[in-house]
Design a protein around this motif. Structure first.
Motif, PDB file in Angstrom:
ATOM      1  N   UNK A  43       0.770  -1.235   0.000  1.00 24.17           N
ATOM      2  CA  UNK A  43       0.000   0.000   0.000  1.00 24.17           C
ATOM      3  C   UNK A  43       0.797   1.278   0.000  1.00 24.17           C
ATOM      4  N   UNK A  44       2.121   1.190   0.185  1.00 19.82           N
ATOM      5  CA  UNK A  44       2.929   2.412   0.271  1.00 19.82           C
ATOM      6  C   UNK A  44       4.335   2.124  -0.265  1.00 19.82           C
ATOM      7  N   UNK A  45       5.221   3.101  -0.117  1.00 17.24           N
ATOM      8  CA  UNK A  45       6.655   2.988  -0.433  1.00 17.24           C
ATOM      9  C   UNK A  45       7.006   3.224  -1.899  1.00 17.24           C
ATOM     10  N   UNK A  74      -1.683   5.462  -9.420  1.00 14.99           N
ATOM     11  CA  UNK A  74      -1.725   4.240  -8.606  1.00 14.99           C
ATOM     12  C   UNK A  74      -2.511   4.446  -7.317  1.00 14.99           C
ATOM     13  N   UNK A  75      -2.446   5.638  -6.746  1.00  9.22           N
ATOM     14  CA  UNK A  75      -3.237   5.889  -5.536  1.00  9.22           C
ATOM     15  C   UNK A  75      -4.727   5.920  -5.848  1.00  9.22           C
ATOM     16  N   UNK A  76      -5.095   6.454  -7.003  1.00  7.92           N
ATOM     17  CA  UNK A  76      -6.510   6.443  -7.394  1.00  7.92           C
ATOM     18  C   UNK A  76      -7.000   5.009  -7.584  1.00  7.92           C
ATOM     19  N   UNK A  85     -18.072   3.443  -3.134  1.00  5.00           N
ATOM     20  CA  UNK A  85     -18.772   3.396  -1.843  1.00  5.00           C
ATOM     21  C   UNK A  85     -17.844   2.955  -0.724  1.00  5.00           C
ATOM     22  N   UNK A  86     -16.949   1.999  -1.012  1.00  6.37           N
ATOM     23  CA  UNK A  86     -15.995   1.540  -0.001  1.00  6.37           C
ATOM     24  C   UNK A  86     -14.976   2.635   0.304  1.00  6.37           C
ATOM     25  N   UNK A  87     -14.550   3.367  -0.735  1.00  2.00           N
ATOM     26  CA  UNK A  87     -13.604   4.465  -0.530  1.00  2.00           C
ATOM     27  C   UNK A  87     -14.222   5.543   0.350  1.00  2.00           C
ATOM     28  N   UNK A 190      -4.976   4.015   2.647  1.00  2.00           N
ATOM     29  CA  UNK A 190      -3.694   4.585   2.233  1.00  2.00           C
ATOM     30  C   UNK A 190      -3.815   5.219   0.850  1.00  2.00           C
ATOM     31  N   UNK A 191      -4.559   4.567  -0.048  1.00  2.00           N
ATOM     32  CA  UNK A 191      -4.762   5.136  -1.374  1.00  2.00           C
ATOM     33  C   UNK A 191      -5.437   6.495  -1.305  1.00  2.00           C
ATOM     34  N   UNK A 192      -6.431   6.622  -0.411  1.00  2.00           N
ATOM     35  CA  UNK A 192      -7.132   7.904  -0.229  1.00  2.00           C
ATOM     36  C   UNK A 192      -6.181   8.963   0.305  1.00  2.00           C
ATOM     37  N   UNK A 193      -5.454   8.620   1.388  1.00  2.00           N
ATOM     38  CA  UNK A 193      -4.569   9.586   2.053  1.00  2.00           C
ATOM     39  C   UNK A 193      -3.445  10.032   1.118  1.00  2.00           C
ATOM     40  N   UNK A 194      -2.765   9.070   0.503  1.00  2.00           N
ATOM     41  CA  UNK A 194      -1.645   9.423  -0.369  1.00  2.00           C
ATOM     42  C   UNK A 194      -2.121  10.060  -1.661  1.00  2.00           C
ATOM     43  N   UNK A 195      -3.336   9.715  -2.085  1.00  2.00           N
ATOM     44  CA  UNK A 195      -3.880  10.307  -3.298  1.00  2.00           C
ATOM     45  C   UNK A 195      -4.081  11.806  -3.157  1.00  2.00           C
ATOM     46  N   UNK A 196      -4.580  12.219  -1.988  1.00  6.05           N
ATOM     47  CA  UNK A 196      -4.753  13.659  -1.725  1.00  6.05           C
ATOM     48  C   UNK A 196      -3.402  14.361  -1.813  1.00  6.05           C
ATOM     49  N   UNK A 197      -2.394  13.758  -1.170  1.00 12.19           N
ATOM     50  CA  UNK A 197      -1.056  14.351  -1.208  1.00 12.19           C
ATOM     51  C   UNK A 197      -0.471  14.360  -2.607  1.00 12.19           C
TER      52      UNK A 197
END
Length: 267
Positions: A43-45, A74-76, A85-87, A190-197
């Motif tokens: 999910x990261x790195x 990739x984050x999207x 809905x899950x996101x 993690x995809x949501x958080x890193x996607x915003x960044x």
């Protein structure tokens, strides 16, 4: 006529390769493929792997530009893998973390000239390394239930670190690990958080000039191996159980902590 055609073709190819030889371009594709695979598994790195790998043979500007579009894409894909809905459910579940992160990100970004980034990198790198070293040795601090103050604390730390260094992954993963969050949910949030960044990073570097006519084609070319790697990583992720996922995450997080220490010492 033949000479003009050849020169024009050579110019277009040179722009596509961003001035790299075919060998170095192929190596960049491979590094990005590995980064995408690691991200799909834990999910990261991706930024850590790409920056560390690409910077060994590319300029820092081109290495940074190369990861921007792959990070957004990739984050999207990671955030919406189980559907919108899950996101949205994950966003609601971690809204305190997200709000604290966003708030501290905005504040710390304004203080970047006052806070030496290498000091913060050293502090966070030491904390991450010690925390994950304890977990790898069998000492696993756990947070039972959802504690809003702890969630706000870790979100704030992630935002503060992100604002001055562009890195907000390790505190996020530390929090999710301590909560022992289910692996699919861990990847999704993690995809949501890193996607915003990543979107903030994209906008800021369009303005800074890091993404330009020379580097944008290179970043776009890295989309293919990053998405392919992410797909491979998802396949591997689906094959490991929760315990295996947690162990793998700890190992990658420990390496990320050491990388932060390295960057802090070099700063």
């Amino acid at each position: 006529m033949h000479s003009v055609f050849s020169d024009d073709t050579h110019s277009k190819m040179d722009m596509f390769f961003s001035g790299l030889s075919p060998e170095l371009f192929a190596l960049a594709l491979f590094v990005t493929l590995v980064a995408g695979t690691v991200k799909g598994m834990v999910g990261f790195a991706m930024p850590m792997v790409m920056i560390s790998g690409l910077s060994s043979f590319l300029s820092p500007e081109l290495a940074l530009a190369g990861l921007i579009l792959p990070t957004v894409a990739t984050n999207a894909l990671q955030a919406f893998r189980q559907g919108p809905s899950e996101a949205l459910a994950s966003i609601r579940a971690y809204k305190v973390f997200l709000m604290a992160m966003a708030g501290l990100l905005l504040v710390s970004a304004q203080l970047v000239s006052l806070v030496p980034s290498h000091v913060l990198l050293l502090a966070i790198g030491l904390a991450v390394s010690l925390f994950t070293a304890m977990q790898l040795m069998g000492v696993s601090p756990r947070f039972t239930g959802a504690s809003k103050p702890l969630e706000a604390l870790f979100g704030g730390v992630a935002g503060a670190l992100g604002g001055v260094s562009g890195i907000w992954g390790p505190p996020t993963v530390m929090y999710l690990n301590a909560r022992d969050v289910a692996k699919q949910e861990a990847l999704r949030i993690q995809g949501v958080i890193y996607g915003v960044g990543a979107i903030i990073l994209l906008i800021s570097h369009l303005g800074s000039g890091v993404l330009n006519a020379r580097t944008l084609p290179f970043s776009a070319a890295m989309l293919v191996p990053s998405v392919l790697g992410l797909w491979l990583g998802f396949k591997l992720h689906d094959r490991i159980d929760q315990k295996g996922f947690r162990r793998l995450t700890q190992i990658v997080l420990f390496l990320a902590g050491l990388n932060l220490l390295r960057r802090g010492l070099m700063g």
